[in-house]
Motif scaffolding. Structure first.
Motif, PDB file in Angstrom:
ATOM      1  N   PRO A   1       5.727  -5.332  11.127  1.00 34.95           N
ATOM      2  CA  PRO A   1       5.822  -4.436  12.291  1.00 34.95           C
ATOM      3  C   PRO A   1       5.723  -2.975  11.874  1.00 34.95           C
ATOM      4  N   GLY A   2       4.825  -2.240  12.537  1.00 36.82           N
ATOM      5  CA  GLY A   2       4.691  -0.820  12.278  1.00 36.82           C
ATOM      6  C   GLY A   2       3.942  -0.472  11.009  1.00 36.82           C
ATOM      7  N   LYS A   3       3.395  -1.494  10.325  1.00 36.71           N
ATOM      8  CA  LYS A   3       2.686  -1.233   9.079  1.00 36.71           C
ATOM      9  C   LYS A   3       1.250  -1.725   9.157  1.00 36.71           C
ATOM     10  N   GLN A   4       0.433  -1.223   8.256  1.00 36.18           N
ATOM     11  CA  GLN A   4      -0.954  -1.670   8.188  1.00 36.18           C
ATOM     12  C   GLN A   4      -1.031  -3.055   7.537  1.00 36.18           C
ATOM     13  N   ARG A   5      -2.086  -3.768   7.894  1.00 33.70           N
ATOM     14  CA  ARG A   5      -2.325  -5.060   7.267  1.00 33.70           C
ATOM     15  C   ARG A   5      -2.620  -4.836   5.785  1.00 33.70           C
ATOM     16  N   GLU A   6      -2.043  -5.674   4.929  1.00 33.21           N
ATOM     17  CA  GLU A   6      -2.296  -5.557   3.495  1.00 33.21           C
ATOM     18  C   GLU A   6      -2.709  -6.898   2.914  1.00 33.21           C
ATOM     19  N   LEU A   7      -3.550  -6.813   1.904  1.00 34.44           N
ATOM     20  CA  LEU A   7      -3.988  -8.025   1.216  1.00 34.44           C
ATOM     21  C   LEU A   7      -2.868  -8.499   0.293  1.00 34.44           C
ATOM     22  N   VAL A   8      -2.430  -9.724   0.452  1.00 33.29           N
ATOM     23  CA  VAL A   8      -1.354 -10.278  -0.355  1.00 33.29           C
ATOM     24  C   VAL A   8      -1.913 -10.968  -1.592  1.00 33.29           C
ATOM     25  N   ALA A   9      -2.895 -11.830  -1.387  1.00 36.63           N
ATOM     26  CA  ALA A   9      -3.456 -12.602  -2.495  1.00 36.63           C
ATOM     27  C   ALA A   9      -4.846 -13.079  -2.118  1.00 36.63           C
ATOM     28  N   SER A  10      -5.708 -13.180  -3.120  1.00 36.76           N
ATOM     29  CA  SER A  10      -7.053 -13.685  -2.887  1.00 36.76           C
ATOM     30  C   SER A  10      -7.472 -14.556  -4.057  1.00 36.76           C
TER      31      SER A  10
ATOM     32  N   ILE B   1      -8.110 -14.777  -9.345  1.00 38.09           N
ATOM     33  CA  ILE B   1      -6.990 -14.523  -8.431  1.00 38.09           C
ATOM     34  C   ILE B   1      -6.508 -13.094  -8.551  1.00 38.09           C
ATOM     35  N   ASN B   2      -6.153 -12.523  -7.411  1.00 33.18           N
ATOM     36  CA  ASN B   2      -5.521 -11.213  -7.379  1.00 33.18           C
ATOM     37  C   ASN B   2      -4.319 -11.251  -6.442  1.00 33.18           C
ATOM     38  N   TYR B   3      -3.296 -10.502  -6.806  1.00 34.05           N
ATOM     39  CA  TYR B   3      -2.090 -10.357  -5.985  1.00 34.05           C
ATOM     40  C   TYR B   3      -1.770  -8.884  -5.806  1.00 34.05           C
ATOM     41  N   VAL B   4      -1.191  -8.569  -4.669  1.00 32.41           N
ATOM     42  CA  VAL B   4      -0.605  -7.241  -4.517  1.00 32.41           C
ATOM     43  C   VAL B   4       0.613  -7.170  -5.435  1.00 32.41           C
ATOM     44  N   ASP B   5       0.885  -6.001  -5.985  1.00 34.87           N
ATOM     45  CA  ASP B   5       1.944  -5.876  -6.991  1.00 34.87           C
ATOM     46  C   ASP B   5       3.293  -6.387  -6.502  1.00 34.87           C
ATOM     47  N   SER B   6       3.587  -6.192  -5.237  1.00 35.08           N
ATOM     48  CA  SER B   6       4.914  -6.512  -4.715  1.00 35.08           C
ATOM     49  C   SER B   6       5.219  -8.015  -4.708  1.00 35.08           C
ATOM     50  N   VAL B   7       4.208  -8.859  -4.864  1.00 36.40           N
ATOM     51  CA  VAL B   7       4.450 -10.304  -4.833  1.00 36.40           C
ATOM     52  C   VAL B   7       4.175 -10.982  -6.169  1.00 36.40           C
TER      53      VAL B   7
END
Length: 114
Positions: free
Chosen positions: A41-50, A57-63
């Motif tokens: 909520p209130g944030k932009q869509r972000e790529l989590v993993a691909s 494979i790539n992950y966002v740092d936070s996960v």
């Protein structure tokens, strides 16, 4: 016609786990990059993993270290195993498929709360 249907979202306590699945119709799955975005909520869509068709494979740092993405080309399915969930992981999670254009699922809600 390419359709993506997510499942596996829900309410979980901090530190818990969930496994998201996305079933993808059509014959292009094995050729495409696929993965998961999320939007809080209130944030932009972000790529989590691909994950590419070759398995890169790539992950966002936070996960990193908590989430694991996988794909099963025989079942046209992409997974997201989410462990050690935090409140800040709360979001709608969308699976996507990228081959010449992007295809999106309808989203599944993940809520991390005690």
């Amino acid at each position: 016609q390419v359709q993506l249907v997510e499942s596996g979202g829900g309410l979980v306590q901090p530190g818990g786990s969930l496994r998201l699945s996305c079933a993808i119709s059509g014959s292009i799955f094995r050729l495409a990059t696929t993965g998961w975005y999320r939007q809080a909520p209130g944030k932009q869509r972000e790529l989590v993993a691909s994950i590419t068709r070759g398995g890169s494979i790539n992950y966002v740092d936070s996960v990193k270290g908590r989430f694991t993405i996988g794909r099963d080309n025989a079942k046209n399915t992409v997974y997201l195993q989410m462990n050690s969930l935090k409140r800040e992981d709360t979001a709608v999670y969308y699976c996507y498929l990228d081959l010449l254009r992007e295809y999106w699922g309808q989203g599944t809600q993940v809520t991390v709360s005690s």
